[in-house]
Design a protein around this motif. Sequence first.
Motif, PDB file in Angstrom:
ATOM      1  N   GLU A  97       2.557   8.474   2.928  1.00 13.05           N
ATOM      2  CA  GLU A  97       3.052   7.599   3.841  1.00 13.05           C
ATOM      3  C   GLU A  97       2.558   6.082   3.525  1.00 13.05           C
ATOM      4  OE1 GLU A  97       5.313   7.148   6.615  1.00 13.05           O
ATOM      5  OE2 GLU A  97       5.945   9.136   6.314  1.00 13.05           O
ATOM      6  N   THR A  98       3.545   4.908   3.879  1.00 16.19           N
ATOM      7  CA  THR A  98       2.580   3.675   3.478  1.00 16.19           C
ATOM      8  C   THR A  98       2.724   2.885   5.032  1.00 16.19           C
ATOM      9  OG1 THR A  98       4.818   3.012   3.009  1.00 16.19           O
ATOM     10  CG2 THR A  98       3.620   3.570   1.386  1.00 16.19           C
ATOM     11  N   TYR A  99       2.868   3.620   5.998  1.00 16.41           N
ATOM     12  CA  TYR A  99       2.824   3.081   7.289  1.00 16.41           C
ATOM     13  C   TYR A  99       1.308   2.743   7.653  1.00 16.41           C
ATOM     14  CZ  TYR A  99       3.034   2.282  12.340  1.00 16.41           C
ATOM     15  OH  TYR A  99       3.106   1.871  13.448  1.00 16.41           O
ATOM     16  N   TRP A 100       0.786   1.613   8.254  1.00 16.53           N
ATOM     17  CA  TRP A 100      -0.654   1.428   8.650  1.00 16.53           C
ATOM     18  C   TRP A 100      -0.536   0.649   9.794  1.00 16.53           C
ATOM     19  CZ3 TRP A 100       1.898  -1.453   4.996  1.00 16.53           C
ATOM     20  CH2 TRP A 100       1.859  -2.945   5.204  1.00 16.53           C
ATOM     21  N   GLU A 101      -1.353   0.919  10.619  1.00 14.79           N
ATOM     22  CA  GLU A 101      -1.911  -0.220  11.895  1.00 14.79           C
ATOM     23  C   GLU A 101      -2.919  -1.077  11.787  1.00 14.79           C
ATOM     24  OE1 GLU A 101      -1.551   2.401  15.175  1.00 14.79           O
ATOM     25  OE2 GLU A 101       0.549   2.911  14.817  1.00 14.79           O
ATOM     26  N   THR A 102      -3.799  -1.171  10.424  1.00 11.66           N
ATOM     27  CA  THR A 102      -4.780  -2.024  10.545  1.00 11.66           C
ATOM     28  C   THR A 102      -4.376  -3.460   9.969  1.00 11.66           C
ATOM     29  OG1 THR A 102      -5.181  -1.163   8.277  1.00 11.66           O
ATOM     30  CG2 THR A 102      -6.204  -0.028  10.248  1.00 11.66           C
ATOM     31  N   LYS A 103      -5.326  -4.086   9.884  1.00  6.50           N
ATOM     32  CA  LYS A 103      -5.053  -5.579   9.198  1.00  6.50           C
ATOM     33  C   LYS A 103      -4.513  -5.451   8.132  1.00  6.50           C
ATOM     34  CE  LYS A 103      -6.882 -10.232   8.254  1.00  6.50           C
ATOM     35  NZ  LYS A 103      -8.076 -10.842   8.311  1.00  6.50           N
ATOM     36  N   ALA A 104      -4.748  -4.761   7.009  1.00 11.01           N
ATOM     37  CA  ALA A 104      -4.242  -4.424   5.519  1.00 11.01           C
ATOM     38  C   ALA A 104      -3.966  -2.924   5.366  1.00 11.01           C
ATOM     39  CB  ALA A 104      -5.279  -5.080   4.740  1.00 11.01           C
ATOM     40  N   PRO A 105      -2.908  -2.670   4.503  1.00 13.68           N
ATOM     41  CA  PRO A 105      -2.859  -1.319   4.285  1.00 13.68           C
ATOM     42  C   PRO A 105      -3.926  -0.957   3.161  1.00 13.68           C
ATOM     43  CG  PRO A 105      -1.389  -2.527   2.998  1.00 13.68           C
ATOM     44  CD  PRO A 105      -2.082  -3.476   3.869  1.00 13.68           C
ATOM     45  N   SER A 106      -3.891   0.545   3.025  1.00 17.00           N
ATOM     46  CA  SER A 106      -4.781   1.082   2.030  1.00 17.00           C
ATOM     47  C   SER A 106      -4.528   0.790   0.884  1.00 17.00           C
ATOM     48  CB  SER A 106      -4.942   2.732   2.331  1.00 17.00           C
ATOM     49  OG  SER A 106      -3.754   3.182   1.987  1.00 17.00           O
ATOM     50  N   SER A 107      -5.192   0.868  -0.306  1.00 13.72           N
ATOM     51  CA  SER A 107      -5.168   0.524  -1.629  1.00 13.72           C
ATOM     52  C   SER A 107      -4.122   1.520  -2.121  1.00 13.72           C
ATOM     53  CB  SER A 107      -6.280   0.770  -2.127  1.00 13.72           C
ATOM     54  OG  SER A 107      -7.251  -0.290  -1.856  1.00 13.72           O
ATOM     55  N   ASP A 108      -3.853   2.593  -1.480  1.00 14.94           N
ATOM     56  CA  ASP A 108      -3.009   3.581  -1.997  1.00 14.94           C
ATOM     57  C   ASP A 108      -1.523   3.101  -2.105  1.00 14.94           C
ATOM     58  OD1 ASP A 108      -4.641   5.366  -2.247  1.00 14.94           O
ATOM     59  OD2 ASP A 108      -4.475   6.342  -0.206  1.00 14.94           O
TER      60      ASP A 108
ATOM     61  N   ALA B 246      -4.302  -8.627  -4.529  1.00 16.53           N
ATOM     62  CA  ALA B 246      -5.628  -8.945  -4.439  1.00 16.53           C
ATOM     63  C   ALA B 246      -6.106  -9.256  -3.016  1.00 16.53           C
ATOM     64  CB  ALA B 246      -5.741 -10.525  -5.129  1.00 16.53           C
ATOM     65  N   TRP B 247      -5.413  -9.573  -2.114  1.00 12.05           N
ATOM     66  CA  TRP B 247      -5.637  -9.738  -0.860  1.00 12.05           C
ATOM     67  C   TRP B 247      -6.161  -8.383  -0.136  1.00 12.05           C
ATOM     68  CZ3 TRP B 247      -2.977  -7.711   3.594  1.00 12.05           C
ATOM     69  CH2 TRP B 247      -3.703  -8.219   4.836  1.00 12.05           C
ATOM     70  N   ILE B 248      -5.131  -7.217  -0.543  1.00 13.36           N
ATOM     71  CA  ILE B 248      -4.955  -6.082   0.055  1.00 13.36           C
ATOM     72  C   ILE B 248      -6.653  -5.279  -0.471  1.00 13.36           C
ATOM     73  CG2 ILE B 248      -4.378  -3.715  -0.167  1.00 13.36           C
ATOM     74  CD1 ILE B 248      -1.451  -4.822  -0.360  1.00 13.36           C
ATOM     75  N   GLN B 249      -6.791  -5.595  -1.697  1.00 11.56           N
ATOM     76  CA  GLN B 249      -8.151  -5.058  -2.297  1.00 11.56           C
ATOM     77  C   GLN B 249      -9.223  -5.770  -1.707  1.00 11.56           C
ATOM     78  OE1 GLN B 249      -7.088  -2.249  -3.595  1.00 11.56           O
ATOM     79  NE2 GLN B 249      -7.824  -2.091  -5.392  1.00 11.56           N
ATOM     80  N   LYS B 250      -9.048  -6.842  -1.330  1.00 13.75           N
ATOM     81  CA  LYS B 250     -10.391  -7.699  -0.789  1.00 13.75           C
ATOM     82  C   LYS B 250     -10.461  -7.146   0.870  1.00 13.75           C
ATOM     83  CE  LYS B 250     -12.352 -12.106   0.095  1.00 13.75           C
ATOM     84  NZ  LYS B 250     -12.651 -13.456  -0.412  1.00 13.75           N
ATOM     85  N   GLN B 251      -9.475  -6.885   1.545  1.00  9.97           N
ATOM     86  CA  GLN B 251      -9.513  -6.367   2.730  1.00  9.97           C
ATOM     87  C   GLN B 251     -10.058  -5.077   2.840  1.00  9.97           C
ATOM     88  OE1 GLN B 251      -9.025  -8.365   5.541  1.00  9.97           O
ATOM     89  NE2 GLN B 251      -8.514 -10.085   4.197  1.00  9.97           N
ATOM     90  N   ASN B 252      -9.945  -4.310   1.564  1.00 10.37           N
ATOM     91  CA  ASN B 252     -10.409  -2.526   1.708  1.00 10.37           C
ATOM     92  C   ASN B 252     -11.890  -2.892   1.076  1.00 10.37           C
ATOM     93  OD1 ASN B 252      -8.373  -1.771   2.927  1.00 10.37           O
ATOM     94  ND2 ASN B 252      -6.955  -1.891   0.999  1.00 10.37           N
ATOM     95  N   GLY B 253     -12.280  -4.001   0.989  1.00  7.08           N
ATOM     96  CA  GLY B 253     -13.866  -3.872  -0.041  1.00  7.08           C
ATOM     97  C   GLY B 253     -13.702  -3.624  -1.277  1.00  7.08           C
ATOM     98  N   LYS B 254     -12.654  -3.700  -2.104  1.00  7.32           N
ATOM     99  CA  LYS B 254     -12.761  -3.305  -3.492  1.00  7.32           C
ATOM    100  C   LYS B 254     -12.783  -4.842  -4.178  1.00  7.32           C
ATOM    101  CE  LYS B 254     -10.767   0.981  -2.835  1.00  7.32           C
ATOM    102  NZ  LYS B 254      -9.712   2.067  -3.468  1.00  7.32           N
TER     103      LYS B 254
END
Length: 141
Positions: free
Chosen positions: A63-74, A133-141
């Motif tokens: 699934e690619t649905y999310w409820e947080t600020k950014a999606p997971s890195s997946d 880059a934004w997604i990875q930064k939000q996920n701490g990577k």
Amino acid sequence: DNTKETSTRNKMQRALVLLALVASASAFTAPASLPLRAPSARAVCQGPRMAYSPIPSPDNTKETYWETKAPSSDVLGIGKDVTSEQFLLASVLAALIGAFSISQAVPLRPDPNPLFIAGSFMLPYSWALHVGAWIQKQNGK
């Protein structure tokens, strides 16, 4: 006489640039006949709701649905292990190549260089890289 033609040409170019700026700015304004807000909160909630299912889909994708600020890195697929700095570097490089290519291809010529046309496709690609880059930064990577 040549300086007079150059001066007239410069004035025309400035006028065209100003006209283009005004036309592009008007694209971001709402007409007076369209309301900017929904008349009621109920009108906003009439659409279908997305239901999250923890069960994998039939084709075994996640699934690619999310409820947080950014999606997971997946959601980045094969780029899930790429760092945000690497995405950012690739984004800046792609933006520079795309901008240079467009600057060389925009003065339309009868025989455009195919490399500049191909390079111009790097500009929208740079946007996708910066989102990565934004997604990875939000996920701490």
